[in-house]
Design a protein around this motif. Structure first.
Motif, PDB file in Angstrom:
ATOM      1  N   GLY A 178       0.861  -1.192   0.000  1.00 49.50           N
ATOM      2  CA  GLY A 178       0.000   0.000   0.000  1.00 49.50           C
ATOM      3  C   GLY A 178       0.887   1.228   0.000  1.00 49.50           C
ATOM      4  N   ARG A 179       0.444   2.260   0.708  1.00 49.63           N
ATOM      5  CA  ARG A 179       1.183   3.537   0.659  1.00 49.63           C
ATOM      6  C   ARG A 179       2.628   3.356   1.114  1.00 49.63           C
ATOM      7  N   ILE A 180       2.817   2.699   2.251  1.00 51.92           N
ATOM      8  CA  ILE A 180       4.183   2.578   2.781  1.00 51.92           C
ATOM      9  C   ILE A 180       4.970   1.525   2.012  1.00 51.92           C
ATOM     10  N   GLY A 181       4.373   0.348   1.810  1.00 52.36           N
ATOM     11  CA  GLY A 181       5.078  -0.734   1.114  1.00 52.36           C
ATOM     12  C   GLY A 181       5.557  -0.308  -0.255  1.00 52.36           C
ATOM     13  N   THR A 203       3.744  -9.085  -1.969  1.00 53.45           N
ATOM     14  CA  THR A 203       2.434  -9.731  -1.964  1.00 53.45           C
ATOM     15  C   THR A 203       1.452  -8.748  -1.350  1.00 53.45           C
ATOM     16  N   ASP A 204       0.247  -8.724  -1.861  1.00 53.45           N
ATOM     17  CA  ASP A 204      -0.785  -7.830  -1.355  1.00 53.45           C
ATOM     18  C   ASP A 204      -2.128  -8.414  -1.789  1.00 53.45           C
ATOM     19  N   LYS A 205      -3.191  -8.050  -1.017  1.00 56.48           N
ATOM     20  CA  LYS A 205      -4.527  -8.539  -1.407  1.00 56.48           C
ATOM     21  C   LYS A 205      -4.922  -7.977  -2.761  1.00 56.48           C
ATOM     22  N   LEU A 248      -2.597  -4.464  11.147  1.00 58.78           N
ATOM     23  CA  LEU A 248      -2.873  -5.586  12.055  1.00 58.78           C
ATOM     24  C   LEU A 248      -4.383  -5.774  12.072  1.00 58.78           C
ATOM     25  N   HIS A 249      -4.825  -6.916  11.592  1.00 57.59           N
ATOM     26  CA  HIS A 249      -6.241  -7.270  11.662  1.00 57.59           C
ATOM     27  C   HIS A 249      -6.316  -8.789  11.666  1.00 57.59           C
ATOM     28  N   PRO A 250      -7.489  -9.390  11.806  1.00 60.80           N
ATOM     29  CA  PRO A 250      -7.532 -10.841  12.014  1.00 60.80           C
ATOM     30  C   PRO A 250      -6.696 -11.650  11.023  1.00 60.80           C
ATOM     31  N   GLU A 251      -6.599 -11.178   9.773  1.00 56.41           N
ATOM     32  CA  GLU A 251      -5.837 -11.960   8.777  1.00 56.41           C
ATOM     33  C   GLU A 251      -4.333 -11.941   9.046  1.00 56.41           C
ATOM     34  N   THR A 252      -3.847 -10.902   9.726  1.00 54.99           N
ATOM     35  CA  THR A 252      -2.385 -10.746   9.834  1.00 54.99           C
ATOM     36  C   THR A 252      -1.867 -10.902  11.264  1.00 54.99           C
ATOM     37  N   ASN A 267      10.003  -4.731  10.584  1.00 57.21           N
ATOM     38  CA  ASN A 267       8.583  -4.583  10.904  1.00 57.21           C
ATOM     39  C   ASN A 267       8.293  -3.186  11.438  1.00 57.21           C
ATOM     40  N   THR A 268       7.823  -2.316  10.555  1.00 55.49           N
ATOM     41  CA  THR A 268       7.399  -0.976  10.993  1.00 55.49           C
ATOM     42  C   THR A 268       5.877  -0.895  10.994  1.00 55.49           C
ATOM     43  N   ALA A 269       5.198  -2.048  10.855  1.00 57.40           N
ATOM     44  CA  ALA A 269       3.729  -2.056  10.754  1.00 57.40           C
ATOM     45  C   ALA A 269       3.103  -2.178  12.140  1.00 57.40           C
ATOM     46  N   SER A 293      11.504   2.652  19.254  1.00 56.61           N
ATOM     47  CA  SER A 293      10.277   2.672  20.075  1.00 56.61           C
ATOM     48  C   SER A 293       9.143   3.434  19.395  1.00 56.61           C
ATOM     49  N   HIS A 294       8.685   2.887  18.274  1.00 59.00           N
ATOM     50  CA  HIS A 294       7.547   3.403  17.514  1.00 59.00           C
ATOM     51  C   HIS A 294       7.705   4.896  17.232  1.00 59.00           C
ATOM     52  N   ILE A 295       8.838   5.232  16.648  1.00 57.36           N
ATOM     53  CA  ILE A 295       9.145   6.637  16.358  1.00 57.36           C
ATOM     54  C   ILE A 295       9.100   6.944  14.863  1.00 57.36           C
ATOM     55  N   SER A 296       9.045   5.896  14.034  1.00 55.11           N
ATOM     56  CA  SER A 296       9.267   6.141  12.590  1.00 55.11           C
ATOM     57  C   SER A 296       8.231   7.094  11.999  1.00 55.11           C
ATOM     58  N   GLY A 297       7.005   7.027  12.535  1.00 57.87           N
ATOM     59  CA  GLY A 297       5.956   7.882  11.969  1.00 57.87           C
ATOM     60  C   GLY A 297       5.748   9.152  12.762  1.00 57.87           C
TER      61      GLY A 297
HETATM   62  N1  LIG Z   1       5.486   2.635  12.604  1.00 62.39           N
HETATM   63  C1  LIG Z   1       4.652   3.650  12.365  1.00 62.39           C
HETATM   64  O1  LIG Z   1       4.771   4.763  12.922  1.00 62.39           O
HETATM   65  C2  LIG Z   1       3.542   3.468  11.353  1.00 62.39           C
HETATM   66  C3  LIG Z   1       3.035   4.592  10.698  1.00 62.39           C
HETATM   67  C4  LIG Z   1       2.057   4.407   9.717  1.00 62.39           C
HETATM   68  C5  LIG Z   1       1.543   3.140   9.473  1.00 62.39           C
HETATM   69  N2  LIG Z   1       2.025   2.081  10.194  1.00 62.39           N
HETATM   70  C6  LIG Z   1       1.482   0.743   9.973  1.00 62.39           C
HETATM   71  O2  LIG Z   1       1.693   0.388   8.599  1.00 62.39           O
HETATM   72  C7  LIG Z   1       0.496  -0.181   8.091  1.00 62.39           C
HETATM   73  C8  LIG Z   1       0.418   0.082   6.603  1.00 62.39           C
HETATM   74  O3  LIG Z   1       0.256   1.474   6.409  1.00 62.39           O
HETATM   75  P1  LIG Z   1      -0.125   2.001   4.946  1.00 62.39           P
HETATM   76  O4  LIG Z   1      -0.325   3.466   5.050  1.00 62.39           O
HETATM   77  O5  LIG Z   1       0.823   1.451   3.933  1.00 62.39           O
HETATM   78  O6  LIG Z   1      -1.556   1.292   4.757  1.00 62.39           O
HETATM   79  P2  LIG Z   1      -2.282   0.918   3.393  1.00 62.39           P
HETATM   80  O7  LIG Z   1      -3.680   0.603   3.757  1.00 62.39           O
HETATM   81  O8  LIG Z   1      -1.986   1.935   2.359  1.00 62.39           O
HETATM   82  O9  LIG Z   1      -1.535  -0.442   2.923  1.00 62.39           O
HETATM   83  C9  LIG Z   1      -1.724  -1.641   3.601  1.00 62.39           C
HETATM   84  C10 LIG Z   1      -1.735  -2.736   2.540  1.00 62.39           C
HETATM   85  O10 LIG Z   1      -1.789  -4.006   3.216  1.00 62.39           O
HETATM   86  C11 LIG Z   1      -2.578  -4.856   2.411  1.00 62.39           C
HETATM   87  N3  LIG Z   1      -3.065  -5.995   3.198  1.00 62.39           N
HETATM   88  C12 LIG Z   1      -3.897  -5.960   4.267  1.00 62.39           C
HETATM   89  N4  LIG Z   1      -4.123  -7.232   4.697  1.00 62.39           N
HETATM   90  C13 LIG Z   1      -3.397  -8.058   3.891  1.00 62.39           C
HETATM   91  C14 LIG Z   1      -3.215  -9.473   3.820  1.00 62.39           C
HETATM   92  N5  LIG Z   1      -3.831 -10.277   4.683  1.00 62.39           N
HETATM   93  N6  LIG Z   1      -2.399  -9.976   2.841  1.00 62.39           N
HETATM   94  C15 LIG Z   1      -1.790  -9.148   1.960  1.00 62.39           C
HETATM   95  N7  LIG Z   1      -1.928  -7.793   1.966  1.00 62.39           N
HETATM   96  C16 LIG Z   1      -2.725  -7.276   2.925  1.00 62.39           C
HETATM   97  C17 LIG Z   1      -3.717  -3.963   1.928  1.00 62.39           C
HETATM   98  O11 LIG Z   1      -4.316  -4.525   0.766  1.00 62.39           O
HETATM   99  C18 LIG Z   1      -2.991  -2.651   1.641  1.00 62.39           C
HETATM  100  O12 LIG Z   1      -2.587  -2.564   0.283  1.00 62.39           O
HETATM  101  C19 LIG Z   1      -0.626   0.517   8.888  1.00 62.39           C
HETATM  102  O13 LIG Z   1      -1.782  -0.280   8.958  1.00 62.39           O
HETATM  103  C20 LIG Z   1       0.004   0.683  10.256  1.00 62.39           C
HETATM  104  O14 LIG Z   1      -0.273  -0.455  11.047  1.00 62.39           O
HETATM  105  C21 LIG Z   1       3.015   2.207  11.110  1.00 62.39           C
END
Ligand SMILES: NC(=O)c1ccc[n+]([C@@H]2O[C@H](COP(=O)([O-])OP(=O)(O)OC[C@H]3O[C@@H](n4cnc5c(N)ncnc54)[C@H](O)[C@@H]3O)[C@@H](O)[C@H]2O)c1
Length: 386
Positions: free
Chosen positions: A201-204, A221-223, A258-262, A282-284, A332-336
Motif C-alpha cells: 500500500g502507501r508505505i510498502g 504480496t498484497d490482497k 494488524l487485523h484478524p488476517e495478519t 517490521n514498521t507495521a 520505540s515506535h518513532i518512525s511515523g
Molecule cells: N510505525 C509507524 O509509525 C507506522 C506509521 C504508519 C503506518 N504504520 C502501519 O503500517 C500499516 C500500513 O500502512 P499504509 O499506510 O501502507 O496502509 P495501506 O492501507 O496503504 O496499505 C496496507 C496494505 O496491506 C494490504 N493488506 C492488508 N491485509 C493483507 C493481507 N492479509 N495480505 C496481503 N496484503 C494485505 C492492503 O491490501 C494494503 O494494500 C498501517 O496499517 C500501520 O499499522 C506504522
C-alpha cells in the motif's frame, strides 16, 4: 459543548524543547498517488515543533477552547485508575497516536457512553476494537498518508542498518574499539539481494520505490495486485501469498495493517520457510510477529536480523525480550512521529475536528469506520473479527 480527550506521549525527559536542530521543515506539495495534504482552515502551531507530546497538545488547545470545548490532555492511559479510564466515561471525542495508543477495548467502549468520534493522529487504528466501534456506530478516522514516507524512510534505514551491521559497528566505536573483523564478519552489501514487502500500500510501495536505486530484486504480496505499469516500472515480482514471498527473498519488510488476517502471521512455521539469514523489518505492528518466534529465530541464527519500530503492547515493558535479543535494531515506535510527520498529522486531526464540529463530511481517505461499518481506507485494508 464536547469533552475532547487527547492521549499523547510524555514530554522529553529533559523537558519540553525550547529550540530545535532546524528552524523550519521542508513543505511538500502533495502525497505520492495524488492525495492532497491535510487542509484545515487554520493551524495554531509552528510546523517542526514537538506537537505529539503532552505539552505540544497536538496544537489543538487554542482552537478547541475558543469553541468552548473541554480539552483534556494526558499521557496516563494504562489501567483502571488511569486518568484516561476516568475521563473517557463522558468524552465525546478521543484522540491518540499509534505510538502511545489509547487502547479502546470493547469493555472501554461500552463504558464510554458519550463517545462518538475516535481519531488516530497518524495511521493504524488497530488499538481500537473496530467491531465495538461498528456496533456503537462510533466514527473512527485516521490521518492517512500523513507519515507514510516517514515510515518508508525508517524502514529503508533499518534494512541498511541490519544488512551492513551498522549498529554493532557503531557500538564498537563508541566503546573505544577498532574491531574491523568483528564489524565486517556480519556485514553485506544490499546490492543484488531479493527484497520483498508484505503489503504494497502507501508505505510498502514507497519502500519499493526507494529501494529500486539500490539495484536489488523487488518482490511483493498484497490482497490487491499493483498495476502492470507499476510492476514494470519497478521490475516487481508478484507473489500470490506470503508463503511464496518469504521463500524467494533475503529481506522481508512488513507493511500491512494488524487485523484478524495478519495477527501473528509471522510465526515459527512461516519463519522456518524463510531462507537462513533472512532479515526481517517490521514498521507495521508488533503483533503481526509472534514475539518468541522472532527471539528464537535470531538466537538459532535462522534470522540474520530483526529491526522493528512496533511492539506489543506499547509502551513495551522494560523486560520485553525484543529489547535484548541478538542482532536487533529496535526503535520505540518513532518512525511515523518525526517533526515533519507530526506537523502533517496534527493538521489532519484539526481538519477532521473542523469537519466534525461544522457538520461537514470527513474525507473518505481518512475514514476507517462510519455509520456502523468499515469505510474509506478502513474498508480497503482492514477486516473485522467475524
Ligand atoms: N510505525 C509507524 O509509525 C507506522 C506509521 C504508519 C503506518 N504504520 C502501519 O503500517 C500499516 C500500513 O500502512 P499504509 O499506510 O501502507 O496502509 P495501506 O492501507 O496503504 O496499505 C496496507 C496494505 O496491506 C494490504 N493488506 C492488508 N491485509 C493483507 C493481507 N492479509 N495480505 C496481503 N496484503 C494485505 C492492503 O491490501 C494494503 O494494500 C498501517 O496499517 C500501520 O499499522 C506504522
Amino acid at each position: 459543548m464536547a469533552k475532547v480527550l487527547c492521549v499523547l506521549f510524555e514530554d522529553p525527559i529533559t523537558g519540553y524543547p525550547k529550540n530545535y536542530p532546524k528552524e523550519d521543515i521542508p513543505t511538500i506539495q502533495n502525497y505520492a498517488g495524488g492525495q492532497t495534504l491535510p487542509n484545515p482552515k487554520s493551524i495554531d502551531f509552528k510546523p517542526g515543533h514537538l506537537l505529539g507530546s503532552v505539552s505540544g497538545e497536538l496544537g489543538l488547545k487554542t482552537y478547541l477552547e475558543k469553541l468552548g470545548h473541554n480539552f483534556i490532555v494526558t499521557a496516563d492511559k494504562e489501567g483502571e485508575d488511569s486518568l484516561f479510564e476516568r475521563e473517557m466515561l463522558d468524552a465525546e471525542i478521543i484522540i491518540s497516536q499509534p505510538f502511545w495508543p489509547a487502547y479502546l477495548t470493547e469493555e472501554r467502549i461500552a463504558k464510554a457512553k458519550k463517545l462518538k468520534l475516535v481519531i488516530t493522529a497518524g495511521i493504524g487504528s488497530d488499538h481500537i476494537d473496530l467491531n465495538a466501534a461498528i456496533e456503537k456506530k462510533i466514527t473512527v478516522a485516521e490521518v492517512t498518508n500523513s507519515n507514510s514516507i516517514s515510515v518508508a524512510e525508517h524502514a529503508v534505514m533499518m534494512i541498511l542498518s541490519l544488512v551492513r551491521n551498522y549498529i554493532s559497528s557503531y557500538d564498537y566505536v563508541v566503546k573505544g574499539g577498532w574491531n574491523i573483523a568483528d564489524c565486517v564478519s556480519r556485514a553485506y552489501d544490499l546490492e543484488g539481494m531479493n527484497v520483498g514487502t508484505f503489503g504494497a500500500g502507501r508505505i510498502g510501495l514507497a519502500i519499493l520505490k526507494r529501494l529500486k536505486p539500490f539495484d536489488v530484486r523487488l518482490h511483493y504480496t498484497d490482497k490487491y495486485r499493483l498495476s502492470a505499469e507499476t510492476e514494470k516500472e519497478l521490475n516487481l515480482t508478484y507473489h500470490e501469498n506470503i508463503e511464496s514471498l518469504v521463500k524467494s527473498i533475503d529481506v522481508l519488510t512488513i507493511n500491512c495493517p494488524l487485523h484478524p488476517e495478519t495477527d501473528e502471521i509471522i510465526n515459527e512455521q512461516l519463519i522456518q520457510k524463510m531462507r537462513k539469514g533472512t532479515y526481517l523489518i517490521n514498521t507495521a505492528r508488533g503483533k503481526i510477529c509472534n514475539t518468541d518466534a522472532v527471539v528464537n529465530a535470531l538466537q538459532s541464527g535462522h534470522l540474520a536480523g530483526y529491526a522493528g519500530d512496533v511492539w506489543y503492547p506499547q509502551p513495551a515493558p522494560r523486560n520485553h525480550p525484543w529489547r535484548t535479543m541478538p542482532h536487533h535494531g529496535m526503535t520505540s515506535h518513532i518512525s511515523g512521529a518525526t517533526l515533519s510527520a507530526q506537523a502533517r498529522y496534527a493538521s489532519g486531526v484539526k481538519e477532521i475536528l473542523e469537519c466534525w464540529f461544522e457538520n461537514r463530511s470527513i474525507r473518505t481517505d481518512y475514514l476507517i469506520v462510519q455509520n456502523g461499518q468499515l469505510a474509506g481506507a478502513g474498508a480497503h485494508a482492514y477486516t473485522t473479527k467475524n
